[in-house]
Scaffold this active site. Sequence first.
Site, PDB file in Angstrom:
ATOM      1  N   CYS A   2     -77.627 -11.923   3.069  1.00 48.21           N
ATOM      2  CA  CYS A   2     -76.616 -11.784   4.210  1.00 48.21           C
ATOM      3  C   CYS A   2     -76.749 -12.077   5.601  1.00 48.21           C
ATOM      4  CB  CYS A   2     -76.112 -10.167   4.125  1.00 48.21           C
ATOM      5  SG  CYS A   2     -75.963  -9.521   2.459  1.00 48.21           S
ATOM      6  N   ARG A  27     -76.367 -19.671   5.087  1.00 47.28           N
ATOM      7  CA  ARG A  27     -77.180 -18.732   4.170  1.00 47.28           C
ATOM      8  C   ARG A  27     -76.480 -18.443   2.794  1.00 47.28           C
ATOM      9  NH1 ARG A  27     -80.573 -15.228   7.622  1.00 47.28           N
ATOM     10  NH2 ARG A  27     -80.148 -13.505   6.256  1.00 47.28           N
ATOM     11  N   TRP A  75     -73.441 -11.197   1.107  1.00 49.27           N
ATOM     12  CA  TRP A  75     -73.600 -11.687  -0.320  1.00 49.27           C
ATOM     13  C   TRP A  75     -74.187 -10.865  -1.161  1.00 49.27           C
ATOM     14  CZ3 TRP A  75     -77.848 -12.487  -3.885  1.00 49.27           C
ATOM     15  CH2 TRP A  75     -77.732 -13.778  -4.545  1.00 49.27           C
ATOM     16  N   ASN A 101     -78.004  -5.784   5.770  1.00 47.47           N
ATOM     17  CA  ASN A 101     -78.640  -6.697   5.012  1.00 47.47           C
ATOM     18  C   ASN A 101     -79.804  -5.841   3.906  1.00 47.47           C
ATOM     19  OD1 ASN A 101     -77.166  -8.762   6.327  1.00 47.47           O
ATOM     20  ND2 ASN A 101     -79.010  -9.801   6.964  1.00 47.47           N
ATOM     21  N   GLY A 102     -79.819  -6.120   2.711  1.00 49.45           N
ATOM     22  CA  GLY A 102     -80.905  -5.596   1.893  1.00 49.45           C
ATOM     23  C   GLY A 102     -80.388  -4.729   0.833  1.00 49.45           C
ATOM     24  N   GLU A 483     -93.064 -25.474 -15.607  1.00 47.51           N
ATOM     25  CA  GLU A 483     -92.214 -25.487 -14.297  1.00 47.51           C
ATOM     26  C   GLU A 483     -92.955 -26.085 -13.351  1.00 47.51           C
ATOM     27  OE1 GLU A 483     -89.375 -24.770 -13.247  1.00 47.51           O
ATOM     28  OE2 GLU A 483     -89.587 -24.046 -11.227  1.00 47.51           O
ATOM     29  N   LYS A 487     -90.995 -29.098 -11.194  1.00 46.40           N
ATOM     30  CA  LYS A 487     -90.928 -29.126  -9.500  1.00 46.40           C
ATOM     31  C   LYS A 487     -91.611 -30.644  -9.088  1.00 46.40           C
ATOM     32  CE  LYS A 487     -88.866 -26.680  -8.990  1.00 46.40           C
ATOM     33  NZ  LYS A 487     -88.294 -25.805 -10.035  1.00 46.40           N
ATOM     34  N   GLU A 490     -88.870 -33.270 -10.234  1.00 40.91           N
ATOM     35  CA  GLU A 490     -87.705 -33.348  -9.429  1.00 40.91           C
ATOM     36  C   GLU A 490     -87.555 -33.686  -7.912  1.00 40.91           C
ATOM     37  OE1 GLU A 490     -86.871 -28.831  -9.867  1.00 40.91           O
ATOM     38  OE2 GLU A 490     -84.691 -29.501 -10.318  1.00 40.91           O
ATOM     39  N   HIS A 506    -103.130 -34.361 -29.685  1.00 42.44           N
ATOM     40  CA  HIS A 506    -102.115 -34.911 -30.782  1.00 42.44           C
ATOM     41  C   HIS A 506    -101.273 -35.945 -30.339  1.00 42.44           C
ATOM     42  CE1 HIS A 506    -103.218 -31.602 -33.726  1.00 42.44           C
ATOM     43  NE2 HIS A 506    -102.943 -30.824 -32.620  1.00 42.44           N
ATOM     44  N   LYS A 605     -77.163 -28.638  -7.437  1.00 46.62           N
ATOM     45  CA  LYS A 605     -77.640 -27.157  -7.282  1.00 46.62           C
ATOM     46  C   LYS A 605     -77.218 -26.415  -8.408  1.00 46.62           C
ATOM     47  CE  LYS A 605     -80.193 -23.436  -6.123  1.00 46.62           C
ATOM     48  NZ  LYS A 605     -81.444 -23.725  -6.559  1.00 46.62           N
TER      49      LYS A 605
HETATM   50  C1  AGP Z   1     -84.543 -26.082 -10.996  1.00 40.46           C
HETATM   51  O1  AGP Z   1     -85.564 -26.608 -10.027  1.00 40.46           O
HETATM   52  C2  AGP Z   1     -83.270 -26.789 -11.385  1.00 40.46           C
HETATM   53  N1  AGP Z   1     -82.489 -27.339 -10.384  1.00 40.46           N
HETATM   54  C3  AGP Z   1     -82.646 -26.726 -12.753  1.00 40.46           C
HETATM   55  O2  AGP Z   1     -83.609 -27.110 -13.792  1.00 40.46           O
HETATM   56  C4  AGP Z   1     -82.160 -25.328 -12.784  1.00 40.46           C
HETATM   57  O3  AGP Z   1     -82.927 -24.575 -13.175  1.00 40.46           O
HETATM   58  C5  AGP Z   1     -81.002 -25.247 -14.104  1.00 40.46           C
HETATM   59  O4  AGP Z   1     -80.036 -26.397 -13.871  1.00 40.46           O
HETATM   60  C6  AGP Z   1     -80.442 -24.299 -14.590  1.00 40.46           C
HETATM   61  O5  AGP Z   1     -79.772 -23.669 -13.326  1.00 40.46           O
HETATM   62  P1  AGP Z   1     -79.077 -22.271 -13.522  1.00 40.46           P
HETATM   63  O6  AGP Z   1     -80.641 -21.252 -13.510  1.00 40.46           O
HETATM   64  O7  AGP Z   1     -78.329 -22.036 -12.323  1.00 40.46           O
HETATM   65  O8  AGP Z   1     -78.485 -22.058 -14.651  1.00 40.46           O
END
Ligand code: AGP
Length: 610
Positions: A2, A27, A75, A101-102, A483, A487, A490, A506, A605
């Site tokens: 927030c 934000r 938020w 906020n919090g 992960e 990262k 991506e 393998h 996103k």
């Molecule tokens: C993560 O860095 C990605 N942008 C992507 O893999 C993301 O985690 C995935 O699209 C799932 O999104 P969500 O958690 O909003 O469902």
Amino acid sequence: MCGIVGYTGPREAGPILMEGLRRLEYRGYDSAGIALVDDQGDLFVEKRAGKLSNLATAIAERTPHAAVGLAHTRWATHGRPSDVNAHPQVDCTGRITVIHNGIIENFQELRDGLEARGHRLLSETDTEAIAHLIEEAYDGDIAEAARKTLQQLEGAYALAVMHRDENDRLVGARKDVPLVVGLGEGESFLASDVAAILAHTRRVIFLEEGDVADLRPEGVTITDVQGRPVERVPETIEWTVEAAEKGGYDTFMLKEIHEQPLALRQSITGRITRAGRIEVPELEPVWGAVRTATRVELVACGTASYAAMIGAAAIQSVTGLPARVTVGSEFRYDPPPLDEHTLVIAVTQSGETADTIAPTRLARERGCPIIAVTNTVGSAITREADAVLFLQAGPEMAVAASKTFVTQVTTLVILAAGLAKLRGTLSSGDESQLVEALRALPAGAERALELNEHVAAGLARRYVNSRGFMFVGRGPTYPAALEGALKLKEISYVHAEGYPAGELKHGPISLLDAEYPLVAVATRSPTYDKLISNVMEGRARDARVIAVGTEGDDGLGRIADDVCWVPDTHELLSPVLSIIPLQLFAYHVALERGTDVDQPRNLAKSVTVE
Ligand code: AGP
């Protein structure tokens, strides 16, 4: 997270506050509100769910002349986004306003007590309880009443408070959530971050833990919660407005990586009792279903699916129930057998991912009890679920997930413990161990963040021209490897694979050579020795080895070319700390390669299409 803006001084407060809120829009928020004390000493409050333009329209033509006021973008964490839940919240007398906020951890207890003492609370928020508590404590001095009230609050907060009858005065307080005071010429400001007030002043005081600031136009005094004066030296901010929006960091992603200790604190807040027990009250609607469940199916995509893998391992180990993860796009067209004894857990930070929502809906149609784990109050997934656990991480702006991964892992481990307690399979010794590890996690993340320079100046430059990277792990460290690889690809567009280390031989081992490093997530785990054997196989093919290891593991230092050390923690929570150097590595490699870190090409996103 927030946003807070406050003003007291000779100018019109309304436009200054609305402009401040506009500066905080980045934000993320779901509702907004403003409170002003007008020239006649009357309190004007207006709040609207949705965009700031809704609030602007509501107050257009009728904003009173006022020299003091507070404004907020919310938020949601407690209570859905709505006009009534938006801040400011007001006490019974209509004189005291609070924005916050919090998260107030003991809010239910406080609300119950207030209601028993005759207060009428109109919203579902934790914040409203604060306004009524200040009302009880008020005796002509709003700062004193705020300090008395703060002593009853548990949790994290940045607060701003105003009393109608003290119409040149604002009070701000912080604990674990940032709050900044702005010092102008004959005017004072309060804000959740400097972006909101930079157009008016660059002289600021960043409040410290436990500070209570008493603002008047002519100046600010700061005390602790007991009222003892404290000295804070103002600083001059040189940031541009754009840099200020990112908290002084170059990108949202770096800001969010550094917000992880706070995000973890907020995620854990309210889920560990004072007596050191794990409590997941959100599970109440599915108590019966949890007790009779025979299997658990987790569904998620991308980063959330890696967090879900750790969640599945945690659930299986503490409940004894078979648990597995299927990515949403596969689950949808090839679902596992589903019935009322299959507990389905949907994990999605946005709560809007089409590939996760569709299978959840399908599971619901087949009678499965559904638990959602999401960061977004009011999102689509919350309407599909019987019970919802929120990450409480604050909004994530960068496309690449960082703080939502660590809070997903943490929330899922807490959820696993909650399920096990309902089924009577968690010993009190195991619970205590977990609680101890959870409590230490934010500080562990802070320590892991100290690796930033080492990764930026050393690793990223040394390895940026590699042909590709092979990330490996075993057991709980394998999802962290996945992960870490995600990262890197991506945001830097460098090829990276994530593999269970035992699988190297393998096939993928053929990729390894001096230009193709191995990134081993080698924190303490039951399969550590096996992982090290796999790493040695890679070394024998000339691969350079970058490792993430547990502090104190001298042996690893002798095997790897470079090691990022992270603090020891509970095995199930180890990815929360081991991912931090890997996030930093991806980030700095991307910077070296000059890519757009916050908005990488081809990605969105929130993926709301199939
Ligand atoms: C993560 O860095 C990605 N942008 C992507 O893999 C993301 O985690 C995935 O699209 C799932 O999104 P969500 O958690 O909003 O469902």
